[in-house]
Design a protein around this motif. Structure first.
Motif, PDB file in Angstrom:
ATOM      1  N   SER A  11      59.076  80.363  15.474  1.00  0.00           N
ATOM      2  CA  SER A  11      60.278  81.189  15.483  1.00  0.00           C
ATOM      3  C   SER A  11      60.127  82.293  16.525  1.00  0.00           C
ATOM      4  CB  SER A  11      60.536  81.794  14.107  1.00  0.00           C
ATOM      5  OG  SER A  11      59.438  82.569  13.726  1.00  0.00           O
ATOM      6  N   VAL A  12      61.285  82.725  17.044  1.00  0.00           N
ATOM      7  CA  VAL A  12      61.334  83.738  18.093  1.00  0.00           C
ATOM      8  C   VAL A  12      62.292  84.827  17.641  1.00  0.00           C
ATOM      9  CG1 VAL A  12      61.860  84.136  20.515  1.00  0.00           C
ATOM     10  CG2 VAL A  12      60.996  81.925  19.808  1.00  0.00           C
ATOM     11  N   TYR A  13      61.824  86.088  17.581  1.00  0.00           N
ATOM     12  CA  TYR A  13      62.694  87.203  17.190  1.00  0.00           C
ATOM     13  C   TYR A  13      62.221  88.473  17.891  1.00  0.00           C
ATOM     14  CZ  TYR A  13      58.849  87.457  13.836  1.00  0.00           C
ATOM     15  OH  TYR A  13      57.611  87.492  13.272  1.00  0.00           O
ATOM     16  N   PRO A  14      63.109  89.513  17.960  1.00  0.00           N
ATOM     17  CA  PRO A  14      62.795  90.669  18.827  1.00  0.00           C
ATOM     18  C   PRO A  14      61.517  91.425  18.473  1.00  0.00           C
ATOM     19  CG  PRO A  14      65.112  90.673  18.286  1.00  0.00           C
ATOM     20  CD  PRO A  14      64.495  89.588  17.472  1.00  0.00           C
ATOM     21  N   THR A  15      61.091  91.429  17.198  1.00  0.00           N
ATOM     22  CA  THR A  15      59.884  92.193  16.886  1.00  0.00           C
ATOM     23  C   THR A  15      58.670  91.286  16.720  1.00  0.00           C
ATOM     24  OG1 THR A  15      60.503  92.104  14.577  1.00  0.00           O
ATOM     25  CG2 THR A  15      61.086  94.105  15.752  1.00  0.00           C
ATOM     26  N   MET A  16      58.768  90.035  17.218  1.00  0.00           N
ATOM     27  CA  MET A  16      57.672  89.090  16.990  1.00  0.00           C
ATOM     28  C   MET A  16      56.371  89.515  17.652  1.00  0.00           C
ATOM     29  SD  MET A  16      58.544  85.932  19.560  1.00  0.00           S
ATOM     30  CE  MET A  16      56.917  85.213  19.527  1.00  0.00           C
ATOM     31  N   GLY A  17      56.471  90.371  18.690  1.00  0.00           N
ATOM     32  CA  GLY A  17      55.262  90.705  19.441  1.00  0.00           C
ATOM     33  C   GLY A  17      54.442  91.818  18.837  1.00  0.00           C
ATOM     34  N   SER A  18      55.038  92.619  17.924  1.00  0.00           N
ATOM     35  CA  SER A  18      54.319  93.838  17.558  1.00  0.00           C
ATOM     36  C   SER A  18      53.061  93.569  16.734  1.00  0.00           C
ATOM     37  CB  SER A  18      55.248  94.831  16.859  1.00  0.00           C
ATOM     38  OG  SER A  18      55.951  94.201  15.849  1.00  0.00           O
ATOM     39  N   MET A  19      53.145  92.690  15.736  1.00  0.00           N
ATOM     40  CA  MET A  19      51.949  92.459  14.908  1.00  0.00           C
ATOM     41  C   MET A  19      50.844  91.738  15.688  1.00  0.00           C
ATOM     42  SD  MET A  19      51.034  93.575  12.115  1.00  0.00           S
ATOM     43  CE  MET A  19      49.433  93.488  11.356  1.00  0.00           C
ATOM     44  N   PRO A  20      51.142  90.624  16.416  1.00  0.00           N
ATOM     45  CA  PRO A  20      50.080  90.033  17.235  1.00  0.00           C
ATOM     46  C   PRO A  20      49.543  91.037  18.257  1.00  0.00           C
ATOM     47  CG  PRO A  20      51.913  88.535  17.093  1.00  0.00           C
ATOM     48  CD  PRO A  20      52.367  89.798  16.457  1.00  0.00           C
ATOM     49  N   GLY A  21      50.429  91.924  18.750  1.00  0.00           N
ATOM     50  CA  GLY A  21      49.985  92.939  19.703  1.00  0.00           C
ATOM     51  C   GLY A  21      48.942  93.849  19.081  1.00  0.00           C
ATOM     52  N   ILE A  22      49.228  94.352  17.863  1.00  0.00           N
ATOM     53  CA  ILE A  22      48.270  95.247  17.195  1.00  0.00           C
ATOM     54  C   ILE A  22      46.968  94.506  16.909  1.00  0.00           C
ATOM     55  CG2 ILE A  22      47.844  96.603  15.112  1.00  0.00           C
ATOM     56  CD1 ILE A  22      50.782  97.166  14.946  1.00  0.00           C
ATOM     57  N   LYS A  23      47.088  93.240  16.464  1.00  0.00           N
ATOM     58  CA  LYS A  23      45.884  92.465  16.155  1.00  0.00           C
ATOM     59  C   LYS A  23      45.060  92.231  17.418  1.00  0.00           C
ATOM     60  CE  LYS A  23      46.519  90.678  11.770  1.00  0.00           C
ATOM     61  NZ  LYS A  23      47.547  89.649  11.539  1.00  0.00           N
ATOM     62  N   ALA A  24      45.751  91.910  18.529  1.00  0.00           N
ATOM     63  CA  ALA A  24      45.013  91.635  19.763  1.00  0.00           C
ATOM     64  C   ALA A  24      44.367  92.905  20.283  1.00  0.00           C
ATOM     65  CB  ALA A  24      45.949  91.046  20.814  1.00  0.00           C
ATOM     66  N   PHE A  25      45.051  94.033  20.106  1.00  0.00           N
ATOM     67  CA  PHE A  25      44.445  95.309  20.495  1.00  0.00           C
ATOM     68  C   PHE A  25      43.179  95.541  19.674  1.00  0.00           C
ATOM     69  CE2 PHE A  25      44.314  99.908  19.379  1.00  0.00           C
ATOM     70  CZ  PHE A  25      43.712 100.316  20.548  1.00  0.00           C
ATOM     71  N   THR A  26      43.278  95.250  18.360  1.00  0.00           N
ATOM     72  CA  THR A  26      42.102  95.348  17.493  1.00  0.00           C
ATOM     73  C   THR A  26      40.986  94.448  18.014  1.00  0.00           C
ATOM     74  OG1 THR A  26      43.653  95.571  15.698  1.00  0.00           O
ATOM     75  CG2 THR A  26      41.395  95.213  15.089  1.00  0.00           C
ATOM     76  N   ALA A  27      41.372  93.227  18.432  1.00  0.00           N
ATOM     77  CA  ALA A  27      40.370  92.291  18.945  1.00  0.00           C
ATOM     78  C   ALA A  27      39.693  92.853  20.184  1.00  0.00           C
ATOM     79  CB  ALA A  27      41.026  90.957  19.271  1.00  0.00           C
ATOM     80  N   ALA A  28      40.491  93.502  21.048  1.00  0.00           N
ATOM     81  CA  ALA A  28      39.920  94.076  22.267  1.00  0.00           C
ATOM     82  C   ALA A  28      38.922  95.178  21.923  1.00  0.00           C
ATOM     83  CB  ALA A  28      41.032  94.609  23.159  1.00  0.00           C
ATOM     84  N   VAL A  29      39.263  96.006  20.908  1.00  0.00           N
ATOM     85  CA  VAL A  29      38.360  97.078  20.489  1.00  0.00           C
ATOM     86  C   VAL A  29      37.107  96.488  19.852  1.00  0.00           C
ATOM     87  CG1 VAL A  29      38.114  99.054  18.946  1.00  0.00           C
ATOM     88  CG2 VAL A  29      40.242  98.674  20.132  1.00  0.00           C
ATOM     89  N   PHE A  30      37.325  95.449  19.040  1.00  0.00           N
ATOM     90  CA  PHE A  30      36.270  94.691  18.381  1.00  0.00           C
ATOM     91  C   PHE A  30      35.194  94.261  19.369  1.00  0.00           C
ATOM     92  CE2 PHE A  30      35.638  91.187  15.216  1.00  0.00           C
ATOM     93  CZ  PHE A  30      35.782  91.961  14.095  1.00  0.00           C
ATOM     94  N   GLY A  31      35.612  93.698  20.476  1.00  0.00           N
ATOM     95  CA  GLY A  31      34.665  93.169  21.445  1.00  0.00           C
ATOM     96  C   GLY A  31      34.173  94.230  22.406  1.00  0.00           C
ATOM     97  N   GLY A  32      34.777  95.411  22.372  1.00  0.00           N
ATOM     98  CA  GLY A  32      34.406  96.450  23.329  1.00  0.00           C
ATOM     99  C   GLY A  32      35.504  96.572  24.357  1.00  0.00           C
TER     100      GLY A  32
END
Lengths: 291, 354
Positions: free
Chosen positions: A212-233
């Motif tokens: 599915s595609v909707y206007p706020t679809m990016g925010s949660m994966p965005g936060i998770k991916a940011f977490t992943a970036a912090v996770f790895g350094g």
């Protein structure tokens, strides 16, 4: 042998996070800013791919290319208009501007394409192969392979090309690289272009996984991916890769073995634990500050 | 150079004027709103926004203490509001039988919310505030997400056997006549609305008193010294972690108090209300109001909450315009050329007046 299929699904989800996290980590490494609008660039990419496939009935590779082209241009334009005038400003001002851009993209998408979610067509065949007792869908395989290709290409680009070494120089010392004749503004634009292009690839994979595609679809994966970036350094490219994969695996295992609803709490709890014991992330560099 | 300027603006007569101004603004606004309400000149939309505005003002004042005065980025202020809100709602629900009067129950709920949020802040602060860098930002972001998903799965109720808490819906059973306080993703339902604008205005005054007394005392100067130069502050004997913790816990407590007031203003409250976007929104109020400037925080919070409502006639475009306004304000206030022009304009006026 449920374990194996969970592991592979986790790798699949983690690959998407890793590709998005690359965008965060590269921009942070070079421009020293958290680009909160990155998640919304994913959303734009997903919409472009959606319309390319449904309205113009383009084949998948062309749709991905179209999404990449639009996102790359969008990323560079945002950088030039909103972030470049703030190069000397305090980092909080840049953060708020990025939040403004994020709101702008979300609400723009809502106006243009309405807030109701659209079903993303299943362009990647739904079947799968079986590995022993575990079955793996083609989509998961394609996601993992894409992530590996992206990682290899990006590592080669950063380490072997002239632009790549310029990027590494900029992330270490902007002033010194300017003195060496590197066009720092150009390098920052290239970083945004690459990050946004990768976001477009991730958007197609993400939209195919949760169709599915909707206007706020990016925010949660965005936060998770940011977490992943912090996770790895944050700032480290292999770190984003490792962090993304680990985050995906932890999320799927938490969903499978502990609780579906509490999986987010577990993912972020692990992040806090890692930061307590290894504050610079798994592969982050320790920086000693001299007085 | 910039650091020096901001420090100078805290000193001398200006400091007293700034404090006086913010109290005056709150009191005048309170009286004006009360008069408008009594004469019936305030429409229902604005009346319904009054308590939420006071809540966000208190939470933003707290966040400004943390971000502006202490210099640590906090991306989880909504998480602390959430803790305060659900704690306040539960406390109020439990005491409904023993204390029927609204105001004392509201005050107890607010105090409980503040204490619980402060406790959470303390626990989070222990591992993080000893580190240097933006770790507080990431950990508070994670905290906000964790709190949200915990409240999404919390089932709390009270019956003749006492308090029941469960994280699995199927395990949760109440005796007949029991009262459901928290219902997982549905949040708190059937809450008695006991919050009112007067208590909100008093809470703002208390928050200002706490923050100003802290800023202009020995501990406040220590907090600002730790922000401006950690190493220099450490070398004159300031315990960095403890001073930063003081600011962080106070900020969390104010958010908790604000949350409790917010929770008791609605009959239903879902955990999703306090998500990452809410934290970011409060941060936007603080940054646009000016870091370390409490008067600015109050004004920007009120303006930014009312702005989308005032733009209602633009319908679908209002949030788009809101986003553009946000970006343009950031670009303009950080443009040195424009700001020097602006200041010289004011300097000229001041001279003309004298």
């Amino acid at each position: 042998m449920q374990f194996l299929s969970y592991l592979i699904n986790g790798l699949g989800l983690g690959s998407v996070y890793a590709i998005i996290a690359l965008g965060y980590t590269m921009v942070y490494g070079i421009a020293k800013m958290l680009n909160f609008a990155h998640g919304d660039i994913i959303m734009v990419g997903a919409y472009i791919a959606f319309f390319a496939i449904t309205k113009f009935s383009l084949p998948l590779p062309l749709a991905v290319l179209a999404a990449m082209a639009v996102c790359t241009v969008l990323g560079v334009v945002i950088e030039r208009l909103a972030y470049k005038p703030l190069r000397q400003a305090p980092s909080l001002a840049v953060l708020i501007t990025a939040i403004g851009v994020s709101y702008f993209l979300q609400n723009g998408a809502q106006l243009l394409w309405s807030s109701s979610s659209k079903v993303f067509p299943s362009v990647i065949s739904t079947g799968g192969i079986s590995l022993g007792s575990a079955s793996v869908s083609y989509l998961t395989l394609i996601t993992i392979v894409t992530c590996i290709i992206v990682m290899v290409c990006l590592t080669l680009f950063i380490n072997k090309t002239k632009t790549g070494s310029a990027m590494r120089a900029c992330s270490e010392d902007k002033g010194a690289s300017m003195l060496m004749g590197i066009n720092v503004n150009m390098i920052i634009s290239i970083t945004f272009a690459i990050g946004s292009g990768l976001a477009a690839i991730a958007s197609v994979l993400l939209a195919s996984t949760y169709p599915s595609v909707y206007p706020t679809m990016g925010s949660m994966p965005g936060i998770k991916a940011f977490t992943a970036a912090v996770f790895g350094g944050i700032g480290s490219i292999p770190g984003a890769f490792v962090g993304g994969l680990l985050l995906g695996i932890i999320e799927i295992f938490a969903k499978a073995y502990i609780s579906t609803q509490l999986s987010d709490a577990i993912v972020f709890g692990v992040l806090i634990l890692i930061l307590m014991f290894k504050p610079t992330g798994l592969l982050g560099k320790k920086i000693n500050v001299k007085v | 150079m910039k650091e020096k300027k901001s420090l100078l603006s805290f000193g001398g007569d200006k400091k007293q004027r700034g404090r006086f101004l913010s109290f005056a603004i709150v009191i005048i606004a309170y009286i004006a709103v009360e008069i408008l309400m009594k004469t019936g000149n305030l429409n229902s939309l604005f009346t319904s926004l009054l308590v939420p505005i006071t809540c966000y003002v208190v939470a933003a004042i707290g966040l400004n203490l943390n971000v502006g005065v202490s210099g640590e980025l906090n991306l989880g202020q909504a998480g602390f509001m959430s803790v305060g809100a659900f704690c306040g709602v539960c406390v109020s629900g439990m005491l409904a039988a023993s204390i029927p009067a609204g105001i004392p129950r509201l005050i107890i709920a607010i105090i409980c919310g503040a204490i619980l949020a402060a406790l959470f802040g303390f626990v989070i602060g222990i591992p993080v505030l000893t580190l240097q860098g933006d770790y507080l930002a990431i950990v508070t972001l994670a905290f906000g997400q964790i709190i949200k998903s915990i409240f999404m799965n919390a089932y709390i109720g009270m019956d003749s056997e006492g308090l029941h808490v469960s994280f699995v819906q199927s395990n949760f059973k109440l005796q007949p006549g029991g009262k459901m306080l928290l219902n997982g993703p549905m949040g708190a339902t059937g809450t008695q609305k006991i919050a009112n604008f007067t208590v909100g205005a008093v809470l703002i005054i208390i928050a200002l008193l706490i923050v100003y007394n802290m800023m202009f005392s020995r501990s406040g100067r220590a907090i600002m010294a730790a922000r401006d130069n950690r190493i220099a502050a450490e070398s004159v004997g300031i315990p960095i972690s403890r001073t930063k913790m003081l600011a962080f816990v106070t900020s969390a407590a104010l958010a908790g108090a604000a949350g409790a007031l917010y929770g008791l203003n609605y009959s239903t409250l879902v955990p999703n209300k306090f998500d990452f976007n809410t934290s970011i929104l409060i941060l936007v109020y603080v940054v646009l109001g000016g870091l370390g400037n409490m008067t600015g925080t109050i004004i920007s919070t009120v303006v930014l909450i009312l702005l989308p409502e005032l733009l209602r006639s633009l319908q679908d475009y209002r949030m788009l315009i809101y986003a553009v306004v946000l970006i343009v304000i950031m670009l303009v206030t950080n443009n040195e050329w424009l700001m020097t022009k602006w200041k010289s304009l004011f300097a000229g006026k001041a001279k003309g007046g004298a």
